[in-house]
Enzyme design. Structure first.
Site, PDB file in Angstrom:
ATOM      1  N   GLU A 145       0.388  -1.778  -5.847  1.00 57.42           N
ATOM      2  CA  GLU A 145       1.108  -1.041  -7.067  1.00 57.42           C
ATOM      3  C   GLU A 145       1.160  -0.215  -7.955  1.00 57.42           C
ATOM      4  OE1 GLU A 145       3.630  -4.581  -9.684  1.00 57.42           O
ATOM      5  OE2 GLU A 145       2.533  -5.302  -8.258  1.00 57.42           O
ATOM      6  N   ARG A 171     -11.407 -11.364  -1.292  1.00 55.94           N
ATOM      7  CA  ARG A 171     -11.446  -9.977  -2.464  1.00 55.94           C
ATOM      8  C   ARG A 171     -12.922  -9.796  -2.671  1.00 55.94           C
ATOM      9  NH1 ARG A 171      -6.963 -10.136  -5.176  1.00 55.94           N
ATOM     10  NH2 ARG A 171      -7.943  -8.791  -7.154  1.00 55.94           N
ATOM     11  N   LYS A 219      -7.025  -6.342 -13.308  1.00 57.21           N
ATOM     12  CA  LYS A 219      -6.092  -5.403 -14.009  1.00 57.21           C
ATOM     13  C   LYS A 219      -5.878  -5.597 -15.604  1.00 57.21           C
ATOM     14  CE  LYS A 219      -2.851  -3.032 -10.430  1.00 57.21           C
ATOM     15  NZ  LYS A 219      -2.428  -3.706  -9.273  1.00 57.21           N
TER      16      LYS A 219
HETATM   17  P1  ATP Z   1      -2.726  -7.579  -9.165  1.00 56.60           P
HETATM   18  O1  ATP Z   1      -3.816  -7.884 -10.020  1.00 56.60           O
HETATM   19  O2  ATP Z   1      -1.957  -6.995 -10.743  1.00 56.60           O
HETATM   20  O3  ATP Z   1      -1.837  -7.698  -8.252  1.00 56.60           O
HETATM   21  P2  ATP Z   1      -3.765  -6.086  -7.732  1.00 56.60           P
HETATM   22  O4  ATP Z   1      -5.720  -5.755  -7.749  1.00 56.60           O
HETATM   23  O5  ATP Z   1      -4.642  -6.900  -6.512  1.00 56.60           O
HETATM   24  O6  ATP Z   1      -3.512  -6.010  -9.078  1.00 56.60           O
HETATM   25  P3  ATP Z   1      -2.553  -4.476  -6.167  1.00 56.60           P
HETATM   26  O7  ATP Z   1      -2.151  -3.212  -6.570  1.00 56.60           O
HETATM   27  O8  ATP Z   1      -1.716  -4.816  -5.762  1.00 56.60           O
HETATM   28  O9  ATP Z   1      -3.739  -5.086  -7.355  1.00 56.60           O
HETATM   29  O10 ATP Z   1      -4.056  -4.171  -5.588  1.00 56.60           O
HETATM   30  C1  ATP Z   1      -3.930  -3.077  -3.941  1.00 56.60           C
HETATM   31  C2  ATP Z   1      -4.107  -3.982  -2.593  1.00 56.60           C
HETATM   32  O11 ATP Z   1      -6.003  -3.713  -3.053  1.00 56.60           O
HETATM   33  C3  ATP Z   1      -3.783  -5.147  -2.172  1.00 56.60           C
HETATM   34  O12 ATP Z   1      -4.130  -5.012  -1.219  1.00 56.60           O
HETATM   35  C4  ATP Z   1      -5.474  -5.800  -2.435  1.00 56.60           C
HETATM   36  O13 ATP Z   1      -5.266  -7.522  -1.855  1.00 56.60           O
HETATM   37  C5  ATP Z   1      -6.353  -5.121  -2.256  1.00 56.60           C
HETATM   38  N1  ATP Z   1      -7.543  -5.699  -3.417  1.00 56.60           N
HETATM   39  C6  ATP Z   1      -7.304  -5.964  -5.443  1.00 56.60           C
HETATM   40  N2  ATP Z   1      -8.284  -5.522  -5.842  1.00 56.60           N
HETATM   41  C7  ATP Z   1      -9.317  -6.434  -4.901  1.00 56.60           C
HETATM   42  C8  ATP Z   1     -10.051  -7.278  -5.398  1.00 56.60           C
HETATM   43  N3  ATP Z   1     -11.027  -7.537  -5.721  1.00 56.60           N
HETATM   44  N4  ATP Z   1     -10.575  -6.693  -3.598  1.00 56.60           N
HETATM   45  C9  ATP Z   1     -10.167  -6.355  -2.410  1.00 56.60           C
HETATM   46  N5  ATP Z   1      -9.336  -6.312  -2.289  1.00 56.60           N
HETATM   47  C10 ATP Z   1      -8.482  -5.989  -3.232  1.00 56.60           C
END
Ligand code: ATP
Ligand code: MG
Length: 587
Positions: A59, A294, A304
């Protein structure tokens, strides 16, 4: 794809699934019409040249961080290794909080990591907001087939009627209203007749489902807000859990990889796609979602919200502060893209949540930089060393190899003269036990130069050593015959004072002093390391004056340093410490 240094990837459960699907030809019949679209659009296409399709769907509401790097390496890496393509998709269905600055930083970061989205003669960069028309049509289709209804309960009533983990929910009084009535209201919603929150479109599934996500989840809500791409065309927006499977399906994604918190959403993901396939809007085979754990990394925060707070409240200097775990920060810090790919491979992919030690990431960077970075000499805490028997005004060349394991990288000249800079810690007036460096009467080698004998020191009024004196042994120059005739135990580095480049060097360390910032009842802000950066003036060998932004070096005995890409001036680079040679944090 532009990935330059493929690292042999370890098997993991997702790769096993992909292999099985390829063997069984699960996705072999798919058609691709050259762009995302519904079943009738793809039916005009030809067999998809991409064996699999994955996607990385951030996003655009923040900067990417090290956790995202795991997801990027996984999605792009799998597509690369199995003859597929990974789509770069901006999940921009939420009209608020999304900005061009974030879009740009995200594409930069993914490319910097070594991945691209050009494949099979086209670009695969997509914006989910381009699918709003289809999403709307899909919602109308669900209403028409009796699978969705407009609910006019208040938010409070909906909450009360949702039930709990142990108790079934209650059907909404609007649940069985005629499809035509829901359709008319949904169109009114779209046409701006109703304020935010007045009503909502819900899927009609099962209010008694043990999975709360299947208790008639919301799929469209009213939101009078301007969208960065579609402007004011829409005042209703799809919910994320409805939009995401549609985005995947329109793009012909085969394996939709996400983090574990979406596991309970998978039944709804499948439900939406199946209903729309039944209605003829989507074609089989449909995308499948797989979840992995994750990344949780010690000594950093990857939320974030917390990153925004650190930036906005100026605990750090902007999104690319070298102490932040953002990819923009890591890049300025001198972390190498190859290091991230190595890290992603080393930590692997699984379904169990765990913490990864920050040292593992640092070790990956050390490993990559050890092999790629040229060696240079830097004195970080300088005091003078005067060679009393070396003529004033004279200087000579010493030769230092650029890389001890890579003779093909050659040598460079380092000038030696009567006055040198050495590290303060390389002299002790009264040596402690086992100290082999300079102390009165002791002999050490000036690396790449002569053996010198320490004569004594000068001190200021406060008793601090200001200058050390020595004399050199003329027949002992490194690289000349007989250089080794005098055996010494100590070997110290130095820079000629007359030739040195006096530079700003930023000694970065971890941003948090606790492995799990904010654990227990602590506020994570209280766990900030007060010594996470120290700015010094160091004395560097003259060749470092020519370093270009982002050139990385090993400063011998100190660690890896990079010329700052933002603050360096031509001929006047500033250096950031990327990582020390050894881990100083092991307890
Ligand atoms: P929010 O907390 O705002 O949802 P997010 O960290 O999930 O933020 P996105 O922009 O939705 O951010 O993430 C893009 C992709 O990165 C998603 O597919 C998410 O699963 C992956 N992602 C985010 N954080 C991690 C993490 N700590 N480890 C592995 N993958 C991650
Ligand atoms: Mg997310």
């Amino acid at each position: 794809m532009s990935d330059k240094t493929p690292i042999a990837p370890a098997a993991n459960f997702i790769r096993n699934i992909v292999e099985r699907d390829l063997e069984q030809g699960t996705y072999a019949q798919r058609l691709w019409a050259g762009s995302p679209g519904d079943a009738s659009h793809q039916a005009t296409g030809t067999p998809d040249p991409a064996k699999i399709r994955t996607r990385f769907p951030p996003e655009p509401n923040g900067y990417l961080h090290i956790g995202h790097a795991k997801s990027i390496c996984l999605n792009f890496g799998i597509a690369r290794d199995f003859g597929g393509v990974c789509h770069m998709r901006f999940d921009d269905t939420n009209p608020e909080k999304e900005e061009q600055e974030y879009v740009d930083s995200i594409t930069d970061a993914v490319q910097w990591l070594g991945f691209g989205w050009e494949a099979f003669g086209q670009s695969h960069l997509y914006y989910a907001s381009n699918y709003f028309d289809f999403m709307y049509r899909a919602a109308e289709s669900l209403i028409e087939s009796g699978h969705a209804y407009v609910d006019q309960q208040t938010a409070e009533e909906m909450r009360q009627n949702r039930g709990t983990l142990t108790e079934a929910g209650k059907n909404s009084p609007w649940r069985d209203r005629p499809a035509a009535e829901s359709l008319a209201l949904f169109r009114e919603m779209r046409n701006g007749k109703h304020p935010d929150g007045a009503m909502i479109l819900r899927a009609k599934i099962d209010m008694a489902s043990p999975n709360i996500n299947l208790r008639d989840p919301a799929i469209y809500r009213i939101k009078h807000a301007t969208h960065h791409n579609t402007g004011d065309k829409w005042c209703i927006y799809p919910m994320y859990t409805f939009a995401h499977p549609l985005e995947d399906a329109l793009e012909g994604v085969t394996h939709s990889l996400c983090t574990l918190e979406f596991e309970d959403q998978r039944p709804f993901y499948d439900w939406v796609l199946l209903r729309l396939a039944e209605a003829g809007l989507l074609a089989h085979p449909l995308p499948k979602q797989y979840e992995f754990s994750r990344l949780n990394l010690s000594y950093v925060v990857l939320s974030k919200r917390k990153l925004i707070e650190l930036v906005e409240n100026q605990h750090v200097n902007g999104w690319d502060d070298p102490r932040l775990p953002t990819l923009a920060g890591a890049r300025r810090r001198g972390y190498a893209p190859e290091g991230f790919r190595l890290f992603a491979d080393r930590i692997g992919v699984s379904k169990s949540d765990s913490w990864i030690e920050y040292t593992i990431l640092e070790d990956c960077m050390r490993e990559v930089l050890n092999s790629s970075a040229e060696r240079r000499i830097a004195v970080l805490d300088p005091i003078k060393l005067v060679i009393d028997n070396y003529p004033e005004g004279q200087s000579e060349d010493c030769h230092a190899p650029n890389h001890p394991q890579k003779p093909e990288l050659g040598h460079r000249v380092v000038p030696l003269s009567r006055e040198l800079w050495i590290e303060r810690e390389d002299f002790m007036e009264e040596p402690s036990k086992g100290y082999f460096r300079l102390f009165p009467g002791n002999q050490v080698r000036l690396r790449y130069g002569y053996v010198v004998k320490c004569l004594g020191c000068e001190k200021d009024a406060a008793g601090n050593v200001t200058t050390v004196h020595c004399e050199y042994l003329p027949d002992t120059k490194s690289g000349t015959p007989g250089a080794d005739s005098v055996k010494v135990k100590g070997n110290i580095h130095w820079v000629s004072a007359a030739h040195a480049y006096s530079a700003e060097v930023r000694l970065y360390d971890r941003l948090f002093k606790e492995a799990h910032p904010g654990a227990g009842d602590r506020n994570y802000l209280d766990d900030i390391n007060p010594d996470s950066v120290k700015t010094i003036t160091a004395q560097l060998e003259p060749a470092l004056k020519d370093a270009k932004p982002e050139d990385s070096f090993q400063f011998e005995r100190h660690g890896y340093f990079v010329a700052d890409r933002k603050d360096s001036q031509p001929g006047q680079p500033i250096f950031n410490r990327t990582v020390t040679l050894r881990d100083n944090w092991q307890k």
